[in-house]
Scaffold this active site. Sequence first.
Site, PDB file in Angstrom:
ATOM      1  CB  SER A   1      30.190  17.689  65.709  1.00 59.59           C
ATOM      2  OG  SER A   1      29.610  16.853  66.692  1.00 59.59           O
TER       3      SER A   1
ATOM      4  CG  HIS B   1      30.937  21.546  63.595  1.00 61.64           C
ATOM      5  ND1 HIS B   1      32.259  21.147  63.695  1.00 61.64           N
ATOM      6  CD2 HIS B   1      30.348  21.160  64.749  1.00 61.64           C
ATOM      7  CE1 HIS B   1      32.446  20.535  64.840  1.00 61.64           C
ATOM      8  NE2 HIS B   1      31.297  20.529  65.512  1.00 61.64           N
TER       9      HIS B   1
ATOM     10  CE  LYS C   1      33.251  23.169  67.060  1.00 62.89           C
ATOM     11  NZ  LYS C   1      34.227  22.368  67.816  1.00 62.89           N
TER      12      LYS C   1
HETATM   13  N1  PMP Z   1      28.553  22.722  69.582  1.00 61.76           N
HETATM   14  C1  PMP Z   1      28.978  21.786  68.727  1.00 61.76           C
HETATM   15  C2  PMP Z   1      28.034  21.238  67.723  1.00 61.76           C
HETATM   16  C3  PMP Z   1      30.306  21.339  68.785  1.00 61.76           C
HETATM   17  O1  PMP Z   1      30.746  20.388  67.970  1.00 61.76           O
HETATM   18  C4  PMP Z   1      31.183  21.905  69.749  1.00 61.76           C
HETATM   19  C5  PMP Z   1      32.656  21.532  69.841  1.00 61.76           C
HETATM   20  N2  PMP Z   1      32.992  20.242  69.649  1.00 61.76           N
HETATM   21  C6  PMP Z   1      30.678  22.856  70.619  1.00 61.76           C
HETATM   22  C7  PMP Z   1      29.370  23.256  70.513  1.00 61.76           C
HETATM   23  C8  PMP Z   1      31.536  23.445  71.690  1.00 61.76           C
HETATM   24  O2  PMP Z   1      32.332  24.472  71.195  1.00 61.76           O
HETATM   25  P1  PMP Z   1      33.703  24.860  71.944  1.00 61.76           P
HETATM   26  O3  PMP Z   1      34.732  23.922  71.429  1.00 61.76           O
HETATM   27  O4  PMP Z   1      33.920  26.270  71.546  1.00 61.76           O
HETATM   28  O5  PMP Z   1      33.463  24.694  73.393  1.00 61.76           O
END
Ligand code: PMP
Length: 391
Positions: free
Chosen positions: A181, A209, A240
């Site tokens: 991310s 992502h 996302k």
């Molecule tokens: N996994 C990854 C790799 C992420 O970047 C994120 C969000 N930043 C999440 C899980 C969590 O997802 P959510 O925003 O739906 O809680």
Amino acid sequence: MAPLDWIDAELAGLRQRDLLRELPAPFDLQTTTIEVAGRPLINFASNDYLGLAADPRLAAAAAEACHATGVGRGASPLVCGRSTIHAELERRLAEFEHAEAALLFPSGFAANAGIVPALADRGDAIFADAKNHASLIDGCRLSRAETHIYRHNDAAHLAELLATHAPQARRSLIATDTLFSMDGDVAPLVEIAALARRYDAMLLLDEAHATGVFGPHGRGLAEAASIEPDGAIRIGTMSKALGVAGGFVVGPQALVDYLANRARSYVFSTAQPASTAAAAIVALDVVVAEPQRRTQLLATAADLRERLQAAGWRTGDSASQIIPIEVGPAAEAVALSRRLRDAGFWVPAIRPPSVPPGESLLRLSLTANHTPAMIGALLAALGANHQDAKA
Ligand code: PMP
């Protein structure tokens, strides 16, 4: 001294190290141009990769579901929180992901934090990438398994750790983000899947992502790497590319049945609103019907990476719509972010603890709605990077 006085000292320490985060002014409409303090800024911070978060088709589906089924769900899915719309979304996710079954979670964070401890316990071994998302890290901490961290994207190091620790473990689990991310780089999934097979390890892939963006049908990087749909447990989020909210896991029916019993963030958390699930169903329709959104997004990203590098900016190993501009010291990242803001662009500085100390960066996040004119204006505002030439 009052019991909470230590917090003032903590905050002062963060401020002194340029690590204090303050909530920015509220953002309302999630579109490519956002308004901050009455000024329009071009938004390069959102994970709304396909530009669906403010799509009227999704909003209409959410509004209709809200009026038909109410705003809140009242309880967790096992009690009385799961609606027909949730069941339909699970069916649609399984179909989209070519999996036997799907299970919804309140968020992607909740999915990771609940699923990892459900799969690994005392006596088991987890093998985790050093740059995994915080929610996978917390999942590992919550499990009572022994966690072995392999160097970021280093399949050879993973192989070494597996050879040393997997034979003694009751069960093994390899867990990795597929698209990281902060750096926008991609895990070596073919090698990792081969190692999982060799050591009979479970493989958990966080496609947060990548869902909707990568793969011939938009299923993510496991699809792009031709990993068998049942060769991995795949976790995704609808927050996302799908433009909504809520996490999910797809895999065999038995896995889903087990997680519905054992993943604590599923069992003990209220179901997501049906309006959210209804919007996500429409988002899946759009991902299927409008593949040009993802092809255009990835083409824009490749072009921007190339032009940034030509101007002397370092973009690391990014191979996606997430493009870091590597700066280093937190204070410099903050200064560059401010300069861009003054020029009309919202590009957040990413500092520890989101990245290791000394590796602060500006994270550019592209969406299908960024136009060539917006990209050109950003490049003009950034100018050439003379910093490296100086060094
Ligand atoms: N996994 C990854 C790799 C992420 O970047 C994120 C969000 N930043 C999440 C899980 C969590 O997802 P959510 O925003 O739906 O809680």
